[in-house]
Design a protein around this motif. Structure first.
Motif, PDB file in Angstrom:
ATOM      1  N   GLY A 106       2.312  -9.362 -13.690  1.00  0.00           N
ATOM      2  CA  GLY A 106       2.425 -10.448 -14.137  1.00  0.00           C
ATOM      3  C   GLY A 106       1.207 -10.436 -15.418  1.00  0.00           C
ATOM      4  N   ARG A 107       0.314  -9.573 -15.073  1.00  0.00           N
ATOM      5  CA  ARG A 107      -0.911  -9.403 -15.913  1.00  0.00           C
ATOM      6  C   ARG A 107      -0.651  -8.332 -16.695  1.00  0.00           C
ATOM      7  N   VAL A 108      -0.270  -7.349 -16.292  1.00  0.00           N
ATOM      8  CA  VAL A 108       0.045  -6.077 -17.265  1.00  0.00           C
ATOM      9  C   VAL A 108       1.349  -5.248 -16.635  1.00  0.00           C
ATOM     10  N   PRO A 109       1.849  -4.806 -17.365  1.00  0.00           N
ATOM     11  CA  PRO A 109       3.085  -3.887 -16.926  1.00  0.00           C
ATOM     12  C   PRO A 109       2.683  -2.794 -16.074  1.00  0.00           C
ATOM     13  N   MET A 110       3.472  -2.374 -15.028  1.00  0.00           N
ATOM     14  CA  MET A 110       3.253  -1.130 -14.366  1.00  0.00           C
ATOM     15  C   MET A 110       4.570  -1.089 -13.408  1.00  0.00           C
ATOM     16  N   GLU A 111       4.455   0.232 -13.038  1.00  0.00           N
ATOM     17  CA  GLU A 111       5.787   0.768 -12.208  1.00  0.00           C
ATOM     18  C   GLU A 111       5.502   0.554 -10.623  1.00  0.00           C
ATOM     19  N   GLY A 112       4.343   0.226 -10.492  1.00  0.00           N
ATOM     20  CA  GLY A 112       3.815   0.376  -8.923  1.00  0.00           C
ATOM     21  C   GLY A 112       2.445   0.436  -8.804  1.00  0.00           C
ATOM     22  N   ALA A 113       2.060   0.194  -7.499  1.00  0.00           N
ATOM     23  CA  ALA A 113       0.634  -0.020  -6.788  1.00  0.00           C
ATOM     24  C   ALA A 113       0.729   0.392  -5.545  1.00  0.00           C
ATOM     25  N   THR A 114      -0.197   1.287  -5.122  1.00  0.00           N
ATOM     26  CA  THR A 114      -0.461   1.581  -3.674  1.00  0.00           C
ATOM     27  C   THR A 114      -2.047   1.583  -3.514  1.00  0.00           C
ATOM     28  N   SER A 115      -2.337   1.607  -1.977  1.00  0.00           N
ATOM     29  CA  SER A 115      -3.546   1.723  -1.687  1.00  0.00           C
ATOM     30  C   SER A 115      -3.434   2.505  -0.358  1.00  0.00           C
ATOM     31  N   LEU A 116      -4.471   3.597  -0.324  1.00  0.00           N
ATOM     32  CA  LEU A 116      -4.175   4.328   1.144  1.00  0.00           C
ATOM     33  C   LEU A 116      -4.647   3.290   2.462  1.00  0.00           C
ATOM     34  N   TYR A 117      -5.671   2.828   2.166  1.00  0.00           N
ATOM     35  CA  TYR A 117      -6.037   1.900   3.359  1.00  0.00           C
ATOM     36  C   TYR A 117      -6.684   0.619   2.761  1.00  0.00           C
ATOM     37  N   PHE A 118      -6.415  -0.321   3.932  1.00  0.00           N
ATOM     38  CA  PHE A 118      -7.157  -1.847   3.786  1.00  0.00           C
ATOM     39  C   PHE A 118      -8.564  -1.480   3.820  1.00  0.00           C
ATOM     40  N   PHE A 119      -9.434  -2.305   2.868  1.00  0.00           N
ATOM     41  CA  PHE A 119     -10.755  -2.153   3.013  1.00  0.00           C
ATOM     42  C   PHE A 119     -11.384  -3.253   3.497  1.00  0.00           C
ATOM     43  N   ASP A 120     -12.159  -3.209   4.717  1.00  0.00           N
ATOM     44  CA  ASP A 120     -12.846  -4.410   5.399  1.00  0.00           C
ATOM     45  C   ASP A 120     -14.252  -4.234   5.184  1.00  0.00           C
ATOM     46  N   LYS A 121     -14.997  -5.257   4.893  1.00  0.00           N
ATOM     47  CA  LYS A 121     -16.520  -5.133   4.955  1.00  0.00           C
ATOM     48  C   LYS A 121     -17.067  -4.825   6.061  1.00  0.00           C
ATOM     49  N   LYS A 122     -17.867  -4.026   6.250  1.00  0.00           N
ATOM     50  CA  LYS A 122     -18.538  -3.408   7.602  1.00  0.00           C
ATOM     51  C   LYS A 122     -17.643  -2.395   8.063  1.00  0.00           C
ATOM     52  N   GLY A 123     -16.594  -2.254   7.502  1.00  0.00           N
ATOM     53  CA  GLY A 123     -15.530  -1.087   8.325  1.00  0.00           C
ATOM     54  C   GLY A 123     -16.150   0.499   7.903  1.00  0.00           C
ATOM     55  N   ARG A 124     -15.405   1.338   8.562  1.00  0.00           N
ATOM     56  CA  ARG A 124     -15.738   2.659   8.397  1.00  0.00           C
ATOM     57  C   ARG A 124     -15.353   3.259   7.052  1.00  0.00           C
ATOM     58  N   LEU A 125     -14.432   2.526   6.187  1.00  0.00           N
ATOM     59  CA  LEU A 125     -14.095   2.867   4.821  1.00  0.00           C
ATOM     60  C   LEU A 125     -15.263   2.521   3.848  1.00  0.00           C
ATOM     61  N   GLN A 126     -15.920   1.336   4.284  1.00  0.00           N
ATOM     62  CA  GLN A 126     -16.916   0.917   3.451  1.00  0.00           C
ATOM     63  C   GLN A 126     -18.181   1.878   3.444  1.00  0.00           C
ATOM     64  N   GLN A 127     -18.300   2.420   4.638  1.00  0.00           N
ATOM     65  CA  GLN A 127     -19.519   3.436   4.779  1.00  0.00           C
ATOM     66  C   GLN A 127     -19.074   4.609   3.897  1.00  0.00           C
ATOM     67  N   LEU A 128     -17.924   5.087   4.016  1.00  0.00           N
ATOM     68  CA  LEU A 128     -17.513   6.198   3.268  1.00  0.00           C
ATOM     69  C   LEU A 128     -17.426   5.982   1.633  1.00  0.00           C
ATOM     70  N   ILE A 129     -17.330   4.699   1.314  1.00  0.00           N
ATOM     71  CA  ILE A 129     -17.421   4.641  -0.018  1.00  0.00           C
ATOM     72  C   ILE A 129     -18.795   4.470  -0.556  1.00  0.00           C
ATOM     73  N   LYS A 130     -19.670   3.762   0.526  1.00  0.00           N
ATOM     74  CA  LYS A 130     -21.040   3.696   0.110  1.00  0.00           C
ATOM     75  C   LYS A 130     -21.649   5.067  -0.236  1.00  0.00           C
ATOM     76  N   ALA A 131     -21.164   5.934   0.546  1.00  0.00           N
ATOM     77  CA  ALA A 131     -21.877   7.438   0.540  1.00  0.00           C
ATOM     78  C   ALA A 131     -21.371   8.017  -0.849  1.00  0.00           C
ATOM     79  N   LEU A 132     -19.971   7.744  -0.896  1.00  0.00           N
ATOM     80  CA  LEU A 132     -19.568   8.419  -2.201  1.00  0.00           C
ATOM     81  C   LEU A 132     -20.248   7.848  -3.502  1.00  0.00           C
ATOM     82  N   LYS A 133     -20.528   6.727  -3.619  1.00  0.00           N
ATOM     83  CA  LYS A 133     -20.910   6.004  -4.724  1.00  0.00           C
ATOM     84  C   LYS A 133     -22.526   6.020  -4.840  1.00  0.00           C
TER      85      LYS A 133
END
Ligand SMILES: [Zn+2]
Length: 225
Positions: free
Chosen positions: A53-80
């Protein structure tokens, strides 16, 4: 002592020592991170609805859900923030593994990482989204394009802003410098409101020769509400 210096490597998600078969992320962390499976229904999922609705696109996905204090947050912190771009390659490969042989990726020719402003890239030393894109591209044998879309303004940090301020903050931040590949996948690390990606897509569709299709993939999607 010396041997442990050379051979002990700990997981970027939980600091536990890795075993030989684990690469940067331990099996326990991998099992704790909840996959979205959105690529199976790329136009009928929470992330797509957040941006559609905001912009045209053909699809969207994400590998994981992101939760504060979750393991993924630690990984993204290290990455950034911890000078660990190789985490980006690893997460990109995990995304590639998930998307391999999916209809979602079939039409994609070129992967474009969300660009960082030049000054920020110099400070961090690398664009984390580019490493995600390169990990993904190496798994799926696609092209990566880091020159067509650029970030022309260094926007302020997003983390302390509310949703409305975020939209104002990134509008017009991106610019297309040249003709763009026809079927593209935009890649980012974590999607919150999606304002950054919407601003990227606005720049892409305003180009003299806009792409024919745009898809979105991220490593994490923050839950809302
Ligand atoms: Zn771990």
């Amino acid at each position: 002592m010396l041997s442990s210096l050379f051979f002990s490597q700990s997981c970027y998600g939980c600091d536990q020592q890795l075993i030989r078969q684990e690469k940067l992320i331990c099996f326990d962390c991998l099992s704790q991170m909840e996959k979205t499976g959105f690529h199976m229904q790329p136009e009928q999922n929470e992330l797509f609805y957040r941006l559609a609705g905001r912009v045209p696109m053909e699809g969207a996905t994400s590998l994981y859900f992101f939760d504060k204090k979750g393991r993924l947050q630690q990984l993204i912190k290290a990455l950034k923030y911890k000078d660990a771009p190789h985490i980006g390659l690893r997460l990109g490969q995990l995304l590639g593994h998930e998307l391999a042989d999916s209809a979602f990726m079939e039409a994609v020719e070129t992967i474009i990482p969300v660009p960082l402003h030049r000054s920020k890239k110099i400070r961090r030393g690398y664009n984390q989204a580019e490493f995600l894109a390169r990990g993904l591209a190496s798994w799926l044998e696609k092209e990566v394009d880091t020159s067509s879309l650029i970030r022309q303004f260094a926007t302020l940090t997003q983390t302390r802003k509310n949703a409305e301020a975020r939209w104002e903050n990134v509008g017009g931040a991106f610019l297309c410098k040249k003709s763009i590949p026809q079927h593209i996948l935009l890649v980012d690390d974590v999607i919150t409101t999606g304002s950054t990606l919407v601003a990227c897509i606005q720049a892409l569709i305003s180009a003299p020769e806009p792409p024919l299709s745009i898809r979105i993939a991220s490593i994490g999607m923050a839950r809302q509400g």
